[in-house]
Design an enzyme around this catalytic site. Structure first.
Site, PDB file in Angstrom:
ATOM      1  N   LYS A   1      -1.623   7.874  -7.000  1.00 21.63           N
ATOM      2  CA  LYS A   1      -0.661   7.256  -6.083  1.00 21.63           C
ATOM      3  C   LYS A   1      -0.850   7.912  -4.733  1.00 21.63           C
ATOM      4  CE  LYS A   1       2.902   4.585  -7.006  1.00 21.63           C
ATOM      5  NZ  LYS A   1       2.693   3.533  -7.971  1.00 21.63           N
TER       6      LYS A   1
HETATM    7  N1  GLU Z   1       1.951   0.170  -7.238  1.00 18.86           N
HETATM    8  C1  GLU Z   1       1.887  -0.575  -8.444  1.00 18.86           C
HETATM    9  C2  GLU Z   1       2.402   0.245  -9.617  1.00 18.86           C
HETATM   10  O1  GLU Z   1       3.161   1.141  -9.445  1.00 18.86           O
HETATM   11  C3  GLU Z   1       0.535  -1.204  -8.682  1.00 18.86           C
HETATM   12  C4  GLU Z   1      -0.627  -0.263  -8.797  1.00 18.86           C
HETATM   13  C5  GLU Z   1      -1.971  -0.976  -8.835  1.00 18.86           C
HETATM   14  O2  GLU Z   1      -1.998  -2.190  -8.824  1.00 18.86           O
HETATM   15  O3  GLU Z   1      -2.977  -0.268  -8.863  1.00 18.86           O
HETATM   16  O4  GLU Z   1       2.121  -0.037 -10.762  1.00 18.86           O
END
Ligand code: GLU
Length: 419
Positions: free
Chosen positions: A107
């Site tokens: 993240k």
């Molecule tokens: N931000 C989204 C999540 O928390 C999507 C992450 C992604 O698509 O890689 O799952």
């Protein structure tokens, strides 16, 4: 104490301890599973429109590299810090493993309120963030995606910046791009669609008639608004919604397409209607069939969990329920069915995976193919979770996280420790 310590990271650690105890993971294996592999902190300077220079702090945490590249969104919000990003990266790992994607979790984020920037400033900041991250990311190293405060446009700028640096178009460096720039059909809708799909499945298991059902949605960004729209298309009455500007309530049901129109014109729910306005503090505890927390972490604490009057909690957000609230929900599991975040919102990363695969192969799918495969993966993970919960007489979150943690652990143990 670690560099990550803070309320959100502590919550992710606490949740992990519960699972590690449940799985009887030896103490000396636990840090290897929990602690992030890498954390990158950067300064992103930009020229403001008024001629001054501003510097924003950016982060990226890559949790583990055991199953493939790391994968996860990028959050732009004033509250972002390293500990929150680390916790979100850890949750991405359990999520990807639970649904069987060949990724570790990651993240990233910038401590900035994107609404405080002009479009030009937002573009500069997005490009500078990606440029600073180039040494640490790659289509086979770490693949970014959208999260709170970012969208398709930001992903297109990320992809363009990375591609300009490499001298060729590298669409597979980021997912959640616009379809016009290498994105996949169905990615924008994927998370909310998955939330609504699983909620419908549970309603059917509980013999709740869709046309008599009601839902409350906390958070009206990409996830909350699409979940609301999909549920209302199924005939469910959306009786309340909220965002950071306030809440709206209408017992007969809100007009979701109209709300979405308002938000795309004004950026948030403010100004939609004085008549329907409601105290956002009370929205979670409204009586309803489906409660969808789709905003930020830690909104359901023990007190709120005790006061919930819904039949299903469908966690669209990451980490909306505190470990103390989990104890309450575990006690109330006969009354309230929990669809835990790492399953409930996994439609997003599942379709991100499809986007990455399509970009790598340069072979693009129809939207019904994307949806069919998304639902197939969600159904399989849901079956595995419920089977495990029944078999071991455990709470749904414990079952879902156990499956995720177990898979990462098995891969680590099989690969061994280098050197
Ligand atoms: N931000 C989204 C999540 O928390 C999507 C992450 C992604 O698509 O890689 O799952």
């Amino acid at each position: 104490m670690t560099i990550y310590s803070g309320p959100v990271f502590d919550m992710a650690s606490q949740q992990f301890s519960v699972i590690a105890d449940h799985l009887s993971i030896p103490i000396n294996e636990r840090d290897r599973l929990l602690m992030p592999k890498r954390a990158i902190t950067i300064s992103c300077p930009i020229h403001r429109d008024d001629g001054t220079t501003a510097v924003f702090e950016g982060y990226r945490v890559q949790h583990h590299l055991t199953l493939g590249p790391t994968k996860g969104g990028t959050r732009f919000a004033g509250s972002v810090d390293l500990g929150e990003v680390a916790a979100l990266a850890i949750w991405m790992s359990w999520k990807c493993a639970l649904v069987g994607l060949p990724y570790g979790g990651a993240k990233g984020g910038i401590g900035v309120d994107p609404a405080s920037l002009s479009k030009r400033e937002l573009e500069s900041l997005s490009r500078r963030y990606m440029q600073e991250m180039i040494p640490f990311v790659g289509p086979h190293t770490d693949i970014m995606a959208p999260d709170m405060g970012t969208n398709e446009q930001v992903m297109a700028w990320f992809m363009d910046t990375y591609s300009m640096y490499h001298g060729r178009t590298v669409t597979e460096i980021v997912t959640g791009k616009p379809v016009s720039a290498g994105g996949t059909l169905g990615r924008r809708e994927a998370t909310g669609r998955g939330v609504a799909y699983l909620a419908r499945r549970v309603m059917s298991d509980l013999s709740i008639n869709l046309s008599d059902a009601t839902a409350v949605i906390q958070g009206f960004g990409n996830v909350g608004s699409i979940a609301a729209l999909e549920l209302s298309n199924m005939g469910v009455r959306i009786i309340a919604v909220s965002d950071h500007t306030g809440a709206l309530y209408r017992a007969a049901g809100l007009d979701v397409p109209d709300l979405i129109k308002h938000v795309s014109a004004h950026g948030n729910l403010a100004g939609y209607s004085n008549e329907l306005s409601y105290d956002p503090a009370n929205i979670l505890t409204l009586p309803c069939d489906v409660l969808v927390p789709a905003a930020i972490e830690r909104v359901i604490d023990a007190k709120a969990a005790d006061e919930l009057r819904c039949r299903i909690v469908a966690e669209g957000a990451n980490g909306p329920t505190t470990p103390e609230a989990d104890l309450v929900l575990e006690r109330r599991q006969k009354e309230i069915f929990l669809i835990p975040d790492i399953l409930c919102n996994s439609g997003g990363v599942i379709v991100s995976y499809f986007e990455w695969v399509q970009d790598l192969q340069q072979l693009f799918w129809e939207e019904d193919e994307v949806m069919r495969r998304e639902f197939q993966i969600l159904d399989r993970a849901f079956d595995q979770m419920t089977l495990r919960a029944k078999r071991d007489r455990i709470f749904n979150r414990t079952a879902a996280m156990s499956i995720g943690v177990e898979r990462v652990r098995a891969a680590k143990n099989m690969r061994g420790l280098f050197p």
